[in-house]
Every structure is written in C-alpha cells, then in structure tokens.
Design a protein around this motif. Structure first.
Motif: not given
Length: 144
Positions: A86, A89-90, A95
């Motif tokens: 997570d 990605l953020t 990804y």
C-alpha cells in the motif's frame, strides 16, 4: 485455428487481424522474432539482475530463481506485506502485490514484483529505492 479466427472476425464485424490493427501471429511466435525479441529478452534479463542486486544489497530477502523476472520479496507477515505494498503505491507510485495465506503458506507472506523489458533503468532504480525507503520506514530494513 483458422475456424477460430473466422469466428472472431464475425464477432468483430468482419474485420480481420489486420483490420483491427493487429499482427497475425501464432502463439509459438509470440516470444519475439529476430533481433527485436532478442533485445527484449536482454533488457528483461538486465532489469531483473539490476533489481535483484539492488534489493539484495539493501538487505531484502528475495525468493525465486536468480534470473526470473518475477521477484518475491519475502516478508513473512501478511499485515506487513499488505502495508508495504500500500505504501509503495500511495507514497511512491510503485504498483506491486502483497500475497499471504491462503495464496502462499502461513508465515511466507511476500510482495510479488514483476519486472518487464518495458521498464527503463531509471524505473527499476526508482522502484528499488522506494522499497528501501518504505522498508526502513516499516522496520524491514535497519535505519541508515
């Protein structure tokens, strides 16, 4: 094979592979033909080696074969794998997918990284750097 193509052409409104902007190529030929395929395989091998070397030198435990472009980053803990994926990605736009039980055995949670010939050296370096950053933040790697 030709019957299947004819059926697909009917579904596509009579357009053949060329009419749909596709190259007609059998499954066996899809691995790359000639120098272009050789170059793609070389680039994929280079990207895989670069990523594995960076990750190993940073201190990550990597699974899988040494030259396979699917690189499991072994973490062991399911919540950690999910959180790390997570944050990658953020925070970094990288990804990747975290896998845990029942997809893999209990205690063998990991993040799956898929290298590609389409990745540039800069992309591979950025991804490895993102792993290092998040890994230190989450305590997977020791602080510098």
């Amino acid at each position: 094979e030709e019957e299947v193509e004819e059926e697909e052409e009917k579904k596509e409104g009579g357009k053949g592979a060329q009419g749909r902007g596709e190259r007609k190529q059998g499954v066996r030929g899809s691995g790359g033909v000639g120098a272009g395929g050789t170059e793609l395989r070389r680039r994929l091998a280079a990207n895989t080696a670069r990523f594995r070397a960076r990750m190993t030198s940073a201190g990550f435990d990597l699974g899988g074969g040494g030259d396979h472009p699917i690189v499991p980053v072994m973490l062991g803990d399911a919540a950690l794998a999910t959180e790390m994926a997570d944050q990658l990605l953020t925070q970094h736009g990288v990804y990747v997918v975290g896998f845990s039980y029942p997809v893999v055995p209990r205690g063998k949670a990991r993040i799956r990284v898929q290298l590609s010939a389409a990745h540039t050296e800069e992309m591979v370096e950025r991804a490895a750097g993102a792993f290092e950053s998040v890994g230190r933040e989450l305590g997977v790697l020791p602080p510098t």
